[in-house]
Motif scaffolding. Structure first.
Motif, PDB file in Angstrom:
ATOM      1  N   GLU A   1       0.833  -1.206   0.000  1.00  0.00           N
ATOM      2  CA  GLU A   1       0.000   0.000   0.000  1.00  0.00           C
ATOM      3  C   GLU A   1       0.866   1.254   0.000  1.00  0.00           C
ATOM      4  N   ALA A   2       1.937   1.233   0.778  1.00  0.00           N
ATOM      5  CA  ALA A   2       2.842   2.379   0.821  1.00  0.00           C
ATOM      6  C   ALA A   2       3.521   2.584  -0.536  1.00  0.00           C
ATOM      7  N   GLN A   3       3.942   1.488  -1.167  1.00  0.00           N
ATOM      8  CA  GLN A   3       4.574   1.593  -2.481  1.00  0.00           C
ATOM      9  C   GLN A   3       3.585   2.109  -3.521  1.00  0.00           C
ATOM     10  N   CYS A   4       2.357   1.654  -3.450  1.00  0.00           N
ATOM     11  CA  CYS A   4       1.336   2.119  -4.396  1.00  0.00           C
ATOM     12  C   CYS A   4       1.031   3.596  -4.171  1.00  0.00           C
ATOM     13  N   ALA A   5       0.971   4.016  -2.913  1.00  0.00           N
ATOM     14  CA  ALA A   5       0.729   5.432  -2.615  1.00  0.00           C
ATOM     15  C   ALA A   5       1.867   6.292  -3.160  1.00  0.00           C
ATOM     16  N   LYS A   6       3.100   5.834  -3.002  1.00  0.00           N
ATOM     17  CA  LYS A   6       4.256   6.563  -3.536  1.00  0.00           C
ATOM     18  C   LYS A   6       4.200   6.603  -5.058  1.00  0.00           C
ATOM     19  N   LEU A   7       3.828   5.509  -5.676  1.00  0.00           N
ATOM     20  CA  LEU A   7       3.729   5.453  -7.135  1.00  0.00           C
ATOM     21  C   LEU A   7       2.642   6.401  -7.635  1.00  0.00           C
ATOM     22  N   ARG A   8       1.502   6.454  -6.937  1.00  0.00           N
ATOM     23  CA  ARG A   8       0.428   7.391  -7.312  1.00  0.00           C
ATOM     24  C   ARG A   8       0.893   8.840  -7.163  1.00  0.00           C
ATOM     25  N   GLU A   9       1.624   9.102  -6.087  1.00  0.00           N
ATOM     26  CA  GLU A   9       2.146  10.453  -5.848  1.00  0.00           C
ATOM     27  C   GLU A   9       3.135  10.849  -6.945  1.00  0.00           C
ATOM     28  N   ASP A  10       4.024   9.932  -7.310  1.00  0.00           N
ATOM     29  CA  ASP A  10       4.984  10.197  -8.383  1.00  0.00           C
ATOM     30  C   ASP A  10       4.273  10.436  -9.710  1.00  0.00           C
ATOM     31  N   LEU A  11       3.246   9.638  -9.985  1.00  0.00           N
ATOM     32  CA  LEU A  11       2.495   9.802 -11.227  1.00  0.00           C
ATOM     33  C   LEU A  11       1.827  11.173 -11.272  1.00  0.00           C
TER      34      LEU A  11
END
Length: 146
Positions: A94-104
């Protein structure tokens, strides 16, 4: 010589204690936030951080258990440890996905992206490379995050 060996041994023994800290909380807008610093004004949960899995390696669904073992309840410590590890992996994902969404979001909203090259100088990322980075981030989100 003896003091040096003792210092090295103590340094190696303390290495796991230097792990990163990660805090999770819900902000006033109801959005789950992750940070290395705890929030000042709200309650938070401290998360244990382990080495992140490579995308696609540990995020694959686990194979289903056979029906003979699934019927019998198992309250053994090994099962509890496995369940705890699964929860930790889910939280990490979940943390990795949140970071990926933020980067996107950053890549989509900022046409003038830059990075530091090997010489320590700032260089601008071209539009073609930015678009390929956006496409890759979207693909990873679709593959690994809902």
């Amino acid at each position: 010589m003896r003091k040096t060996v003792i210092a090295i041994a103590l340094g190696l023994a303390c290495t796991p204690l230097m792990a990163e800290k990660l805090y999770k909380w819900v902000d006033e807008n109801g959005v789950t936030q992750f940070s290395q610093q705890p929030p000042v004004s709200s309650q938070y949960e401290r998360m244990n951080v382990t080495a992140p899995p490579k995308l696609g390696s540990e995020m694959a669904p686990e194979p289903a258990e056979s029906s003979s073992t699934a019927d019998a309840p198992d309250d053994s410590p090994a099962t509890a440890a496995t369940q705890q590890q699964t929860k930790e992996q889910q939280a990490l994902q979940e943390a990795q996905c949140a970071k990926l969404r933020e980067d996107l979001t950053t890549m989509e909203n900022n046409p003038r992206l830059g990075r530091t090259n090997a010489a320590g100088e700032m260089e601008r990322i071209g539009e073609d490379e930015r678009q390929s980075m956006i496409a890759k981030a979207r693909e990873e989100l679709a593959t690994h995050c809902d």
